[in-house]
Design an enzyme around this catalytic site. Structure first.
Site, PDB file in Angstrom:
ATOM      1  N   ARG A 223       6.553   2.130  -0.678  1.00 57.92           N
ATOM      2  CA  ARG A 223       6.590   3.748  -0.144  1.00 57.92           C
ATOM      3  C   ARG A 223       7.815   4.611  -0.402  1.00 57.92           C
ATOM      4  O   ARG A 223       8.684   3.597  -0.580  1.00 57.92           O
ATOM      5  CB  ARG A 223       6.131   3.784   1.176  1.00 57.92           C
ATOM      6  N   HIS A 271       2.490   8.012  -8.113  1.00 59.23           N
ATOM      7  CA  HIS A 271       1.770   6.930  -7.165  1.00 59.23           C
ATOM      8  C   HIS A 271       0.577   6.491  -7.942  1.00 59.23           C
ATOM      9  O   HIS A 271      -0.620   6.702  -7.406  1.00 59.23           O
ATOM     10  CB  HIS A 271       1.402   7.799  -6.006  1.00 59.23           C
TER      11      HIS A 271
HETATM   12  C1  GLV Z   1      -1.659   3.167  -2.174  1.00 52.66           C
HETATM   13  O1  GLV Z   1      -0.488   3.053  -2.251  1.00 52.66           O
HETATM   14  C2  GLV Z   1      -2.376   2.339  -1.329  1.00 52.66           C
HETATM   15  O2  GLV Z   1      -1.914   2.051  -0.147  1.00 52.66           O
HETATM   16  O3  GLV Z   1      -3.347   1.606  -1.918  1.00 52.66           O
END
Ligand code: GLV
Length: 308
Positions: A223, A271
């Protein structure tokens, strides 16, 4: 018995079809079609539904539509509701592809060659055998272990660090604060696959970078809040770190003008290291509902004390 999906329409349509085919006994609903909140036993959502405890008095399981659960406030979740991480093949495979791809690009100096190409520099760098490129993974959960298994055949010395002791084939495992220092001292490529908890927030900071061998590289697929941004910038600018691959930032998207965008030693992706597959997610959730109905613990059940 109702399963409520809170999320996008496309994902909802795919999941609805899987439920219709495989679990016709469970009523699949979305927020706009739901008429009786008291019938809801299961919810799948990425962000926590508002007034959950009052609105859904019979809720038994709350499924995260991703691998992470840090977006949920565990303290606000009624104690009888089980929170479940998504443990699913596509999600694991995506992460394995992204991390192994990054490790190989770092190992074979592809980022350095991309910089050299832009500067029209034809310059060979020494090739280091895999046996001399040490990989350290922060986190030895489902994703970390899958990445380690994928890397094993290539001969990299592999290490992993997590909270509790573990035995992993072909991997030197470390735990606890002393273990972390020991692993960092022998890691050339560090991959963060930790869950975000109060203990791991800001773990990728100057103190940690200082313990890595000079010129080490970082891959953050955890994260954004694992990372102290300014500390990374200093470490890169001072040459203590050679390169960072970041799939996560805080906030997301990264604001325009942020120094990460144009940094020559940062590769930034939005992401996408691993993205939830709606069909696989629906199958995994149905399997967990069946487990729960038989009195067994769902796969990926969050331990409230650990926060993941
Ligand atoms: C993405 O970051 C997830 O938690 O699947």
């Amino acid at each position: 018995m109702t399963f409520l999906f809170i999320g996008g329409a496309e994902r909802a349509a795919t999941m609805r079809a899987v439920f219709a085919a495989q679990a016709p006994d469970i009523a699949f609903q979305t927020a706009d079609s739901l008429d009786d909140p008291a019938s809801v036993r299961y919810i799948a959502a990425w962000t926590p539904p508002a007034d959950m405890a009052d609105r859904y008095p019979n809720l038994a399981l709350l499924f995260s539509t991703g691998a992470g659960v840090d977006q949920f406030d565990l303290a606000a979740l009624p104690p009888h509701v089980g929170l479940v991480r998504l443990v699913e093949r596509h999600l694991i495979d995506g992460m394995v592809e992204y991390v192994t791809g990054s490790v190989f690009a770092l190992h074979r100096d592809l980022f350095a060659y991309a910089r050299a190409q832009r500067e029209e520099r034809w310059q060979e760098l020494p090739v280091r055998p895999a046996a001399h490129r040490r990989i350290g993974i922060l986190g030895a959960g489902e994703l970390g272990r899958a990445v380690l298994s994928a890397l094993r055949p290539f001969g990299f010395p592999l290490a992993a660090w997590s909270r509790s002791p573990r035995t992993l084939e072909g991997v030197t495992h470390f735990n606890g604060p002393d273990g972390l220092a020991a692993m960092l001292a022998q890691t050339d490529i560090l991959v963060c696959l930790l869950p975000l908890t109060p203990d791991t927030t800001g773990i990728l900071c100057r103190n940690l970078f200082d313990q890595l061998p000079s010129g080490a590289a970082l891959v953050n697929v955890g994260r954004g809040r694992h990372l102290v941004e300014q500390d990374l910038l200093s470490a890169l600018d001072e040459g203590r770190l050679s390169q960072a691959v970041l799939d996560v930032t805080a906030p997301e998207p990264l604001p325009s003008g942020h120094p990460f965008w144009g940094h020559p030693r940062i590769l930034l992706t939005p992401h996408i290291a691993s993205v939830t597959d709606a069909e696989g997610a629906a199958r995994a959730m149905i399997a967990n509902i069946r487990r729960h109905a038989q009195g067994a613990a769902p796969d990926g059940l969050v331990r409230r004390d650990a926060g993941y």
